[in-house]
Design a protein around this motif. Sequence first.
Motif, PDB file in Angstrom:
ATOM      1  N   CYS A 312      -7.030  22.550 -23.261  1.00 24.57           N
ATOM      2  CA  CYS A 312      -6.787  23.620 -24.236  1.00 24.57           C
ATOM      3  C   CYS A 312      -5.346  24.094 -24.122  1.00 24.57           C
ATOM      4  O   CYS A 312      -4.678  24.329 -25.130  1.00 24.57           O
ATOM      5  CB  CYS A 312      -7.691  24.811 -23.937  1.00 24.57           C
ATOM      6  SG  CYS A 312      -9.195  24.797 -24.865  1.00 24.57           S
ATOM      7  N   ASN A 313      -4.880  24.235 -22.904  1.00 20.97           N
ATOM      8  CA  ASN A 313      -3.515  24.700 -22.671  1.00 20.97           C
ATOM      9  C   ASN A 313      -2.513  23.750 -23.323  1.00 20.97           C
ATOM     10  O   ASN A 313      -1.562  24.172 -23.994  1.00 20.97           O
ATOM     11  CB  ASN A 313      -3.280  24.793 -21.160  1.00 20.97           C
ATOM     12  CG  ASN A 313      -2.056  25.615 -20.833  1.00 20.97           C
ATOM     13  OD1 ASN A 313      -1.859  26.691 -21.391  1.00 20.97           O
ATOM     14  ND2 ASN A 313      -1.221  25.098 -19.955  1.00 20.97           N
ATOM     15  N   TRP A 314      -2.765  22.444 -23.149  1.00 21.72           N
ATOM     16  CA  TRP A 314      -1.880  21.447 -23.751  1.00 21.72           C
ATOM     17  C   TRP A 314      -1.911  21.581 -25.279  1.00 21.72           C
ATOM     18  O   TRP A 314      -0.864  21.581 -25.938  1.00 21.72           O
ATOM     19  CB  TRP A 314      -2.317  20.036 -23.330  1.00 21.72           C
ATOM     20  CG  TRP A 314      -1.474  18.973 -23.958  1.00 21.72           C
ATOM     21  CD1 TRP A 314      -0.291  18.484 -23.507  1.00 21.72           C
ATOM     22  CD2 TRP A 314      -1.742  18.294 -25.196  1.00 21.72           C
ATOM     23  NE1 TRP A 314       0.198  17.543 -24.369  1.00 21.72           N
ATOM     24  CE2 TRP A 314      -0.667  17.397 -25.425  1.00 21.72           C
ATOM     25  CE3 TRP A 314      -2.777  18.352 -26.137  1.00 21.72           C
ATOM     26  CZ2 TRP A 314      -0.609  16.576 -26.546  1.00 21.72           C
ATOM     27  CZ3 TRP A 314      -2.710  17.534 -27.258  1.00 21.72           C
ATOM     28  CH2 TRP A 314      -1.630  16.649 -27.443  1.00 21.72           C
ATOM     29  N   ALA A 315      -3.125  21.721 -25.833  1.00 20.64           N
ATOM     30  CA  ALA A 315      -3.262  21.796 -27.299  1.00 20.64           C
ATOM     31  C   ALA A 315      -2.546  23.035 -27.836  1.00 20.64           C
ATOM     32  O   ALA A 315      -1.887  22.981 -28.875  1.00 20.64           O
ATOM     33  CB  ALA A 315      -4.737  21.810 -27.674  1.00 20.64           C
ATOM     34  N   LEU A 316      -2.672  24.151 -27.116  1.00 19.03           N
ATOM     35  CA  LEU A 316      -2.026  25.387 -27.571  1.00 19.03           C
ATOM     36  C   LEU A 316      -0.502  25.301 -27.509  1.00 19.03           C
ATOM     37  O   LEU A 316       0.192  26.005 -28.227  1.00 19.03           O
ATOM     38  CB  LEU A 316      -2.516  26.574 -26.724  1.00 19.03           C
ATOM     39  CG  LEU A 316      -3.983  26.960 -26.971  1.00 19.03           C
ATOM     40  CD1 LEU A 316      -4.480  27.916 -25.902  1.00 19.03           C
ATOM     41  CD2 LEU A 316      -4.167  27.561 -28.351  1.00 19.03           C
ATOM     42  N   HIS A 317      -0.011  24.424 -26.654  1.00 20.67           N
ATOM     43  CA  HIS A 317       1.440  24.230 -26.578  1.00 20.67           C
ATOM     44  C   HIS A 317       1.950  23.201 -27.597  1.00 20.67           C
ATOM     45  O   HIS A 317       3.147  22.950 -27.660  1.00 20.67           O
ATOM     46  CB  HIS A 317       1.847  23.762 -25.168  1.00 20.67           C
ATOM     47  CG  HIS A 317       1.987  24.892 -24.205  1.00 20.67           C
ATOM     48  ND1 HIS A 317       0.944  25.382 -23.461  1.00 20.67           N
ATOM     49  CD2 HIS A 317       3.061  25.664 -23.884  1.00 20.67           C
ATOM     50  CE1 HIS A 317       1.360  26.386 -22.707  1.00 20.67           C
ATOM     51  NE2 HIS A 317       2.635  26.576 -22.948  1.00 20.67           N
ATOM     52  N   HIS A 318       1.036  22.575 -28.323  1.00 17.69           N
ATOM     53  CA  HIS A 318       1.448  21.570 -29.317  1.00 17.69           C
ATOM     54  C   HIS A 318       0.856  21.887 -30.687  1.00 17.69           C
ATOM     55  O   HIS A 318       0.136  21.066 -31.264  1.00 17.69           O
ATOM     56  CB  HIS A 318       1.021  20.159 -28.858  1.00 17.69           C
ATOM     57  CG  HIS A 318       1.790  19.709 -27.661  1.00 17.69           C
ATOM     58  ND1 HIS A 318       1.427  20.031 -26.385  1.00 17.69           N
ATOM     59  CD2 HIS A 318       2.938  18.998 -27.556  1.00 17.69           C
ATOM     60  CE1 HIS A 318       2.309  19.530 -25.534  1.00 17.69           C
ATOM     61  NE2 HIS A 318       3.236  18.906 -26.213  1.00 17.69           N
ATOM     62  N   PRO A 319       1.176  23.063 -31.223  1.00 15.02           N
ATOM     63  CA  PRO A 319       0.602  23.454 -32.525  1.00 15.02           C
ATOM     64  C   PRO A 319       1.007  22.487 -33.634  1.00 15.02           C
ATOM     65  O   PRO A 319       0.309  22.364 -34.638  1.00 15.02           O
ATOM     66  CB  PRO A 319       1.166  24.856 -32.757  1.00 15.02           C
ATOM     67  CG  PRO A 319       2.344  24.971 -31.857  1.00 15.02           C
ATOM     68  CD  PRO A 319       2.104  24.068 -30.705  1.00 15.02           C
TER      69      PRO A 319
END
Length: 437
Positions: A312-319
């Motif tokens: 999730c953290n990765w996804a939130l950093h790659h909007p």
Amino acid sequence: MDIMDKLKILTDAAKYDVACTSSGNDRSNDGNGLGSAVGCGICHTFAADGRCVSLLKVLMTNYCVYDCKYCVNRQSNDTRRTAFTPRELADLTIAFYRRNYIEGLFLSSGVIQNPNYTCERMIKALSILRYEYHFQGYIHAKAIPGADPKLIAQLGLLADRMSCNIELPSQESLARLAPDKTKTSILAPMALIRDKQQENKAELIRYQHAPSFAPAGQSTQMIVGASPETDYQILKLTEGLYHKYSLKRVFFSAYTPVVENPLLPALDAKPPLLREHRLYQADWLLRFYHFEADEILDPEHPTFNPLVDPKCNWALHHPELFPVEINRAPYEILLRVPGIGPRSAKRILTARRMAPLNFDGLKKIGVVLKRAQYFILCNGRTAAGLVLSQDTVIRSLLSTQGVEHMNSYLQMQPEQLSLFDPSAAQLQTLIKEGIAL
Ligand code: SF4
């Protein structure tokens, strides 16, 4: 000392090895039946076909000539010492096996006299089991760092799985906390096991009945929180070990203070369990989701986000990559969506060949919509009533439980804070606001 006392001491001393899980059941036989669940170091592992197998988890001896600062068995610790003879250990394993308490053995050891002597005793015990009793159950044996390669090779022919614990993530920490061990003395047996396995594969192709060398592969364990390495350093090392030594698993063990030492966290320090949990989640991403360590963390962001899992953290950093159109995205992109695992990604590919998928269809396939809905579109649409913005996504992803974990985490490891790199004060504000689903 009778055999039961030895068993109690040597199973208790083995419990800090996390390569398998302890059962913790303590119900003994009442004299009217067969079998007992008495707590004497039974742990579990999983066979290749998914069966859960119970193992007797025990040390050959808790005498040790080494003095690793974090270990209860270290030479300078004042503790009761004992050792099994190879015959005692083999007889005990068979007695447990015949009573159906266990299906296998997890054998480790302190270093008695020297690594070669220790390894020879382990080989002797396993030889009795394999050649005298013709025991064909699962055996996991620890490779003793510093032992002669020929002895380690012999041990590998008797065991199903081998492991050599790296324990600390850097040479500096080893020098400080385990002065008798070096990176080389730990990595050399790992490389030997890897090479022997490769040779063995080739042998088995040529000679069908050639003996197998550690057919279930090798693993290792790393202690988290006893030394100052960051999550990023640990994850990079983990990735390197998988690539270089073809490990099956790297296990992480949150450091539980058992000894007082100025070089270690205080005795009342809580084990960094959330950190350990995040490492296991990240390890899963490395092994099954085609992530690289540098995508999960980097030198500027060296610690895990305590509030959301690494994916999730990765996804939130790659909007810029989201939302993903579920009916067109390739497998590799589907794997990157929080809430979609390898199995559901494959099912999506199969199902959408028949007809376009909608949110109900995704739920049936096994996608965790609670998380995935913030990152996907179905036929160009978001889930009903959902407005996608980074703020709503972050707030929705933080559950009450997550905040509770975070609270305990703040008490345990304040230096680990990071939620997209705000200060600790900002995090405290978020918690006070009681962000919930
Ligand atoms: S070698 Fe170190 S970690 Fe292993 S038993 Fe001895 S003191 Fe403990």
